[in-house]
Design an enzyme around this catalytic site. Structure first.
Site, PDB file in Angstrom:
ATOM      1  N   TYR A   1       0.826  -1.213   0.000  1.00 50.10           N
ATOM      2  CA  TYR A   1       0.000   0.000   0.000  1.00 50.10           C
ATOM      3  C   TYR A   1       0.854   1.254   0.000  1.00 50.10           C
ATOM      4  O   TYR A   1       1.935   1.280   0.593  1.00 50.10           O
ATOM      5  CB  TYR A   1      -0.817   0.087   1.291  1.00 50.10           C
ATOM      6  CG  TYR A   1      -2.021  -0.808   1.353  1.00 50.10           C
ATOM      7  CD1 TYR A   1      -3.279  -0.345   0.977  1.00 50.10           C
ATOM      8  CD2 TYR A   1      -1.911  -2.110   1.816  1.00 50.10           C
ATOM      9  CE1 TYR A   1      -4.392  -1.163   1.063  1.00 50.10           C
ATOM     10  CE2 TYR A   1      -3.024  -2.931   1.899  1.00 50.10           C
ATOM     11  CZ  TYR A   1      -4.264  -2.446   1.517  1.00 50.10           C
ATOM     12  OH  TYR A   1      -5.365  -3.257   1.608  1.00 50.10           O
TER      13      TYR A   1
ATOM     14  N   LYS B   1       8.185   5.581  -6.229  1.00 50.84           N
ATOM     15  CA  LYS B   1       9.108   4.615  -5.637  1.00 50.84           C
ATOM     16  C   LYS B   1       8.548   3.190  -5.792  1.00 50.84           C
ATOM     17  O   LYS B   1       9.269   2.266  -6.175  1.00 50.84           O
ATOM     18  CB  LYS B   1       9.288   4.975  -4.153  1.00 50.84           C
ATOM     19  CG  LYS B   1      10.282   4.144  -3.443  1.00 50.84           C
ATOM     20  CD  LYS B   1      11.130   4.961  -2.485  1.00 50.84           C
ATOM     21  CE  LYS B   1      12.217   4.058  -1.965  1.00 50.84           C
ATOM     22  NZ  LYS B   1      13.499   4.679  -1.850  1.00 50.84           N
TER      23      LYS B   1
ATOM     24  N   ASP C   1      -1.198 -39.921   1.837  1.00 50.73           N
ATOM     25  CA  ASP C   1      -2.318 -40.270   0.956  1.00 50.73           C
ATOM     26  C   ASP C   1      -2.779 -39.021   0.205  1.00 50.73           C
ATOM     27  O   ASP C   1      -2.075 -38.003   0.193  1.00 50.73           O
ATOM     28  CB  ASP C   1      -3.445 -40.984   1.720  1.00 50.73           C
ATOM     29  CG  ASP C   1      -4.084 -40.096   2.774  1.00 50.73           C
ATOM     30  OD1 ASP C   1      -3.608 -38.954   2.956  1.00 50.73           O
ATOM     31  OD2 ASP C   1      -5.054 -40.539   3.414  1.00 50.73           O
TER      32      ASP C   1
HETATM   33  N1  COA Z   1       5.466   2.655  -0.656  1.00 49.19           N
HETATM   34  C1  COA Z   1       6.524   3.176  -1.332  1.00 49.19           C
HETATM   35  N2  COA Z   1       7.594   3.723  -0.749  1.00 49.19           N
HETATM   36  C2  COA Z   1       7.586   3.777   0.595  1.00 49.19           C
HETATM   37  C3  COA Z   1       6.526   3.267   1.363  1.00 49.19           C
HETATM   38  C4  COA Z   1       5.429   2.680   0.689  1.00 49.19           C
HETATM   39  N3  COA Z   1       4.387   2.187   1.351  1.00 49.19           N
HETATM   40  N4  COA Z   1       6.804   3.445   2.679  1.00 49.19           N
HETATM   41  C5  COA Z   1       8.004   4.035   2.741  1.00 49.19           C
HETATM   42  N5  COA Z   1       8.481   4.258   1.492  1.00 49.19           N
HETATM   43  C6  COA Z   1       9.772   4.843   1.123  1.00 49.19           C
HETATM   44  C7  COA Z   1      10.012   6.182   1.810  1.00 49.19           C
HETATM   45  O1  COA Z   1       9.495   7.221   1.027  1.00 49.19           O
HETATM   46  C8  COA Z   1      11.511   6.218   1.917  1.00 49.19           C
HETATM   47  O2  COA Z   1      12.038   6.552   0.650  1.00 49.19           O
HETATM   48  P1  COA Z   1      13.535   7.222   0.531  1.00 49.19           P
HETATM   49  O3  COA Z   1      14.483   6.281   1.222  1.00 49.19           O
HETATM   50  O4  COA Z   1      13.762   7.319  -0.942  1.00 49.19           O
HETATM   51  O5  COA Z   1      13.433   8.548   1.198  1.00 49.19           O
HETATM   52  C9  COA Z   1      11.874   4.751   2.170  1.00 49.19           C
HETATM   53  O6  COA Z   1      10.794   3.996   1.635  1.00 49.19           O
HETATM   54  C10 COA Z   1      12.044   4.419   3.624  1.00 49.19           C
HETATM   55  O7  COA Z   1      10.899   4.816   4.343  1.00 49.19           O
HETATM   56  P2  COA Z   1      10.944   5.199   5.889  1.00 49.19           P
HETATM   57  O8  COA Z   1      11.676   6.491   6.084  1.00 49.19           O
HETATM   58  O9  COA Z   1      11.439   4.021   6.651  1.00 49.19           O
HETATM   59  O10 COA Z   1       9.438   5.349   6.251  1.00 49.19           O
HETATM   60  P3  COA Z   1       8.542   6.700   6.236  1.00 49.19           P
HETATM   61  O11 COA Z   1       8.648   7.324   7.580  1.00 49.19           O
HETATM   62  O12 COA Z   1       8.864   7.510   5.034  1.00 49.19           O
HETATM   63  O13 COA Z   1       7.078   6.100   6.059  1.00 49.19           O
HETATM   64  C11 COA Z   1       5.016   5.134   6.641  1.00 49.19           C
HETATM   65  C12 COA Z   1       6.473   5.292   7.024  1.00 49.19           C
HETATM   66  C13 COA Z   1       4.333   4.131   7.565  1.00 49.19           C
HETATM   67  C14 COA Z   1       4.302   6.490   6.757  1.00 49.19           C
HETATM   68  C15 COA Z   1       4.965   4.631   5.167  1.00 49.19           C
HETATM   69  O14 COA Z   1       5.639   3.396   5.134  1.00 49.19           O
HETATM   70  C16 COA Z   1       3.614   4.539   4.523  1.00 49.19           C
HETATM   71  O15 COA Z   1       3.054   5.536   4.106  1.00 49.19           O
HETATM   72  N6  COA Z   1       3.078   3.308   4.371  1.00 49.19           N
HETATM   73  C17 COA Z   1       1.838   3.067   3.710  1.00 49.19           C
HETATM   74  C18 COA Z   1       0.655   3.536   4.543  1.00 49.19           C
HETATM   75  C19 COA Z   1      -0.652   3.112   3.933  1.00 49.19           C
HETATM   76  O16 COA Z   1      -0.826   3.180   2.737  1.00 49.19           O
HETATM   77  N7  COA Z   1      -1.596   2.647   4.766  1.00 49.19           N
HETATM   78  C20 COA Z   1      -2.854   2.167   4.303  1.00 49.19           C
HETATM   79  C21 COA Z   1      -2.938   0.670   4.289  1.00 49.19           C
HETATM   80  S1  COA Z   1      -2.945  -0.061   5.872  1.00 49.19           S
END
Ligand code: COA
Ligand code: MG
Length: 291
Positions: A9, A20, A270
């Site tokens: 997601y 990304k 089986d």
């Molecule tokens: N999809 C794509 N890329 C993602 C991602 C995701 N779900 N979650 C994190 N990333 C990317 C970040 O942008 C970051 O990129 P960078 O290294 O180029 O800067 C990298 O992965 C590492 O991320 P990180 O810093 O560890 O996490 P964050 O603080 O940026 O994000 C969340 C944490 C939880 C906010 C994020 O993972 C997120 O938005 N997840 C999805 C939430 C969602 O859709 N929920 C609904 C379904 S339950």
């Protein structure tokens, strides 16, 4: 049916994460219009999801969109904006009744017809995340041929039944089991809940393995770090593949001798064991591990 080991997601209004995700190797991406998008950004998110689907190459990942529930009054508008970009499937949040699935299917059918696209080419994956959804699983699972999967939404479900989320997860065990059971009965995929603690690799591995053993074919994920461990958990390893091949070979041999049950390493084998071995090989093939 295609492999859906991990469904990643990201918020539909987060352009950076969508771009990304397009570059990641994951079975399915879910561009979210529901709970990860605040009310004030719903419109922006619809436009961004439509534009991303139209312009980005997701390199073989299935392109899914999670829409808001019909009860929110937002679902029809979500579909109107995103369908022209031809997503591969729609995740229906907070599915409570068979009618919810049928209402969505009718909109998809009308749109496919209008565009001259193949009938039933856009699939539906129903998220079961309310007590009512669990109670109505029998009808939901048979609601429509377009339905490919039942998805267990753990966090919303826990909220709906006033459960306290624990690491062991027993508070959701009955609901998760029910999703697997009805998916099995009606030939659907069952996809398990998210592990929200994306910094705990151990918890993720444990939960993904438990999902596999319960009968789920995949798991929802929310962070790129979760892709590899989850997809690995749902992919048979070389040893398992070799054992399955050996079982099937032995079974064919013993059948020729008029024996349907036989012993291998002191264990009785089986037909149900053989069917599981055949399914394991099918999963290995879907994951690209076998020709
Ligand atoms: N999809 C794509 N890329 C993602 C991602 C995701 N779900 N979650 C994190 N990333 C990317 C970040 O942008 C970051 O990129 P960078 O290294 O180029 O800067 C990298 O992965 C590492 O991320 P990180 O810093 O560890 O996490 P964050 O603080 O940026 O994000 C969340 C944490 C939880 C906010 C994020 O993972 C997120 O938005 N997840 C999805 C939430 C969602 O859709 N929920 C609904 C379904 S339950
Ligand atoms: Mg939710």
């Amino acid at each position: 049916m295609r492999a859906r080991r991990a469904l990643l997601y990201m918020p539909g209004d987060d352009e950076y994460k969508i771009k990304k995700a397009a570059e990641l190797t994951v079975d399915s991406v879910v561009l979210d219009l529901e709970d990860s998008v605040s009310m004030s950004c719903k419109k922006t998110a619809r436009e961004m999801v439509a534009k991303s689907l139209a312009e980005l190459d997701f390199m073989g990942s299935e392109r899914l969109v999670r829409i808001n529930p019909f009860s929110s009054g937002l679902a029809e508008g979500d579909l109107e904006i995103v369908l022209p970009s031809q997503p591969d499937g729609i995740l229906l949040s907070k599915t409570k009744t068979a009618e919810d699935v049928q209402t969505l299917s009718k909109i998809l059918a009308d749109f496919e017809k209008e565009q001259g696209w193949e009938n039933n080419s856009i699939s539906i994956l129903a998220i079961i995340e309310n007590a009512l959804g669990i109670i109505n699983l029998k009808e939901i699972a048979q609601a429509d041929p377009r339905l490919h999967a039942l998805i267990c939404g753990g966090e919303d479900l826990a909220t709906d039944i006033n459960a306290v989320r624990t690491r062991a997860g027993w508070e959701l065990f009955y609901a998760r089991s029910a999703v697997v059971l009805y998916a099995g009965a009606f030939n659907l995929q069952a996809i398990d809940m998210v592990t929200t603690d994306f910094s705990d690799a151990h918890a993720l591995e444990e939960e993904a393995l438990q999902s596999l053993k319960m009968g789920f074919s995949g798991k929802q994920i929310i962070h790129p770090n979760q892709i590899e461990p989850v997809q690995r958990a749902f992919t048979p390893d070389d040893e398992e593949i070799a054992y399955a091949l050996q079982l099937i070979e032995k079974f064919e041999e013993s059948n020729k001798n008029g024996q349907a049950a036989f012993a291998l390493d002191g264990v009785m084998v089986d037909l149900p064991v053989i069917i599981r071995a055949q399914r394991l090989l099918k999963r290995a093939k879907a994951a690209g591990k076998l020709l």
